[in-house]
Design an enzyme around this catalytic site. Structure first.
Site, PDB file in Angstrom:
ATOM      1  N   ASP A 121       0.854  -1.192   0.000  1.00 40.62           N
ATOM      2  CA  ASP A 121       0.000   0.000   0.000  1.00 40.62           C
ATOM      3  C   ASP A 121       0.890   1.242   0.000  1.00 40.62           C
ATOM      4  O   ASP A 121       1.751   1.389   0.870  1.00 40.62           O
ATOM      5  CB  ASP A 121      -0.898   0.001   1.237  1.00 40.62           C
ATOM      6  CG  ASP A 121      -1.842  -1.202   1.237  1.00 40.62           C
ATOM      7  OD1 ASP A 121      -2.294  -1.596   0.148  1.00 40.62           O
ATOM      8  OD2 ASP A 121      -2.104  -1.753   2.321  1.00 40.62           O
ATOM      9  N   LYS A 125      -0.990  10.008   0.837  1.00 41.58           N
ATOM     10  CA  LYS A 125      -1.128  11.280   1.577  1.00 41.58           C
ATOM     11  C   LYS A 125      -0.036  11.424   2.641  1.00 41.58           C
ATOM     12  O   LYS A 125       0.250  10.463   3.354  1.00 41.58           O
ATOM     13  CB  LYS A 125      -2.494  11.338   2.269  1.00 41.58           C
ATOM     14  CG  LYS A 125      -3.639  11.467   1.289  1.00 41.58           C
ATOM     15  CD  LYS A 125      -4.938  11.703   2.013  1.00 41.58           C
ATOM     16  CE  LYS A 125      -6.055  11.734   1.002  1.00 41.58           C
ATOM     17  NZ  LYS A 125      -7.253  11.045   1.424  1.00 41.58           N
ATOM     18  N   ASP A 157       4.413   0.472  -8.016  1.00 39.77           N
ATOM     19  CA  ASP A 157       4.068   1.283  -9.186  1.00 39.77           C
ATOM     20  C   ASP A 157       3.898   2.746  -8.775  1.00 39.77           C
ATOM     21  O   ASP A 157       3.424   3.557  -9.555  1.00 39.77           O
ATOM     22  CB  ASP A 157       2.776   0.771  -9.852  1.00 39.77           C
ATOM     23  CG  ASP A 157       1.606   0.753  -8.892  1.00 39.77           C
ATOM     24  OD1 ASP A 157       1.829   0.868  -7.664  1.00 39.77           O
ATOM     25  OD2 ASP A 157       0.460   0.612  -9.361  1.00 39.77           O
TER      26      ASP A 157
HETATM   27  C1  SAM Z   1      -1.746  -3.384  -2.551  1.00 38.67           C
HETATM   28  S1  SAM Z   1      -1.895  -4.965  -1.880  1.00 38.67           S
HETATM   29  C2  SAM Z   1      -0.756  -5.919  -2.839  1.00 38.67           C
HETATM   30  C3  SAM Z   1      -1.049  -7.389  -2.797  1.00 38.67           C
HETATM   31  C4  SAM Z   1      -0.073  -8.270  -3.625  1.00 38.67           C
HETATM   32  N1  SAM Z   1       1.266  -8.201  -3.102  1.00 38.67           N
HETATM   33  C5  SAM Z   1      -0.080  -7.888  -5.085  1.00 38.67           C
HETATM   34  O1  SAM Z   1       0.932  -7.353  -5.558  1.00 38.67           O
HETATM   35  O2  SAM Z   1      -1.085  -8.146  -5.748  1.00 38.67           O
HETATM   36  C6  SAM Z   1      -1.049  -4.776  -0.335  1.00 38.67           C
HETATM   37  C7  SAM Z   1      -1.353  -5.888   0.659  1.00 38.67           C
HETATM   38  O3  SAM Z   1      -0.538  -5.688   1.807  1.00 38.67           O
HETATM   39  C8  SAM Z   1      -1.292  -5.972   2.977  1.00 38.67           C
HETATM   40  N2  SAM Z   1      -0.660  -5.244   4.087  1.00 38.67           N
HETATM   41  C9  SAM Z   1      -0.617  -3.905   4.261  1.00 38.67           C
HETATM   42  N3  SAM Z   1       0.073  -3.586   5.365  1.00 38.67           N
HETATM   43  C10 SAM Z   1       0.491  -4.764   5.909  1.00 38.67           C
HETATM   44  C11 SAM Z   1       1.237  -5.093   7.083  1.00 38.67           C
HETATM   45  N4  SAM Z   1       1.701  -4.141   7.898  1.00 38.67           N
HETATM   46  N5  SAM Z   1       1.462  -6.402   7.364  1.00 38.67           N
HETATM   47  C12 SAM Z   1       0.987  -7.374   6.533  1.00 38.67           C
HETATM   48  N6  SAM Z   1       0.263  -7.113   5.405  1.00 38.67           N
HETATM   49  C13 SAM Z   1       0.024  -5.832   5.097  1.00 38.67           C
HETATM   50  C14 SAM Z   1      -2.694  -5.490   2.603  1.00 38.67           C
HETATM   51  O4  SAM Z   1      -3.677  -6.103   3.395  1.00 38.67           O
HETATM   52  C15 SAM Z   1      -2.796  -5.879   1.140  1.00 38.67           C
HETATM   53  O5  SAM Z   1      -3.352  -7.159   0.940  1.00 38.67           O
END
Ligand code: SAM
Length: 208
Positions: A121, A125, A157
């Site tokens: 993620d 912001k 990205d």
């Molecule tokens: C934007 S998605 C990308 C998913 C996958 N890696 C892809 O490229 O399709 C980011 C994922 O990271 C997880 N995530 C975010 N912060 C995290 C954290 N601190 N610990 C574990 N997972 C996390 C979110 O729940 C989400 O499923």
């Protein structure tokens, strides 16, 4: 005065409830980690694995290594585990866990040999930048649980996040940037398939 005391009492109760929930979550994770990693000395880790497509393919292609994928979202993890068992893999585990808590609960003596953080993620912001996983504190903590020479593969990205991550790595001081290293295991993730373009960073844990 009486209202202040009431508010303070409510705040104390909700803080206690929160602390109990966190403690419960951590002990559950600790028990899960003990049951699936007992006797193991090294793992490949994907942080933020989503539905687990990428790591399932990686585990299928690398049966000699033990893989662990973690994500905050429970139903993504359930789907990932269903997919792995459908394919018949016994060298991959998907766990619902937050990355910092996962590192805290990882059994002593177990080292991480390879790390992937794919399209995390980006928190665009400014007031949310503190939530970005590629921060100095986290990179230090991660390095402490990695084996010597462990490589972290990061891909995004989001241009600003890429620069932010490169700065965090340089500032953390425990990782060397590898400018010419090949990307290990090229497979599109769900977020990669939606991206117009992306950038990758490979860093290696420094020798102590
Ligand atoms: C934007 S998605 C990308 C998913 C996958 N890696 C892809 O490229 O399709 C980011 C994922 O990271 C997880 N995530 C975010 N912060 C995290 C954290 N601190 N610990 C574990 N997972 C996390 C979110 O729940 C989400 O499923």
């Amino acid at each position: 005065m009486a209202t202040d005391r009431k508010l303070l009492g409510e705040a104390t109760t909700s803080l206690k409830e929160h602390q109990q929930r966190v403690a419960q979550r951590k002990s559950l994770l600790n028990a899960k980690l003990k049951s699936c990693l007992s006797g193991k000395s090294r793992i490949v880790l994907e942080i933020g694995c989503g539905h687990g497509h990428w790591l399932t393919d990686f585990a299928a292609a690398n049966k000699e290594v033990l893989c662990v994928g973690i994500d905050l979202i429970g139903n993504r993890i359930e789907r990932a585990n269903r997919k792995a068992s459908r394919v018949g893999l016994d060298n991959v585990h998907f766990l619902k866990a937050e990355a910092n808590e996962f590192l805290d609960q990882l059994p002593v003596g177990l080292g991480i040999e390879l790390v992937f953080i794919l399209f995390p993620d980006p928190w665009p912001k400014k007031r949310h930048w503190k939530n970005r996983i590629m921060n100095t504190g986290f990179l230090d903590k991660l390095s402490d649980r990695c084996l010597e020479g462990t490589r972290l593969h990061f891909r995004t990205d989001h241009r600003d996040y890429f620069d932010w991550a490169a700065n965090a790595v340089a500032f953390a001081g425990k990782w060397n940037l590898l400018s010419d290293a090949p990307w290990l295991f090229e497979r599109e993730t769900v977020f990669q398939s939606k991206a117009d373009s992306y950038q990758s960073l490979i860093v290696e844990k420094r020798k102590i």
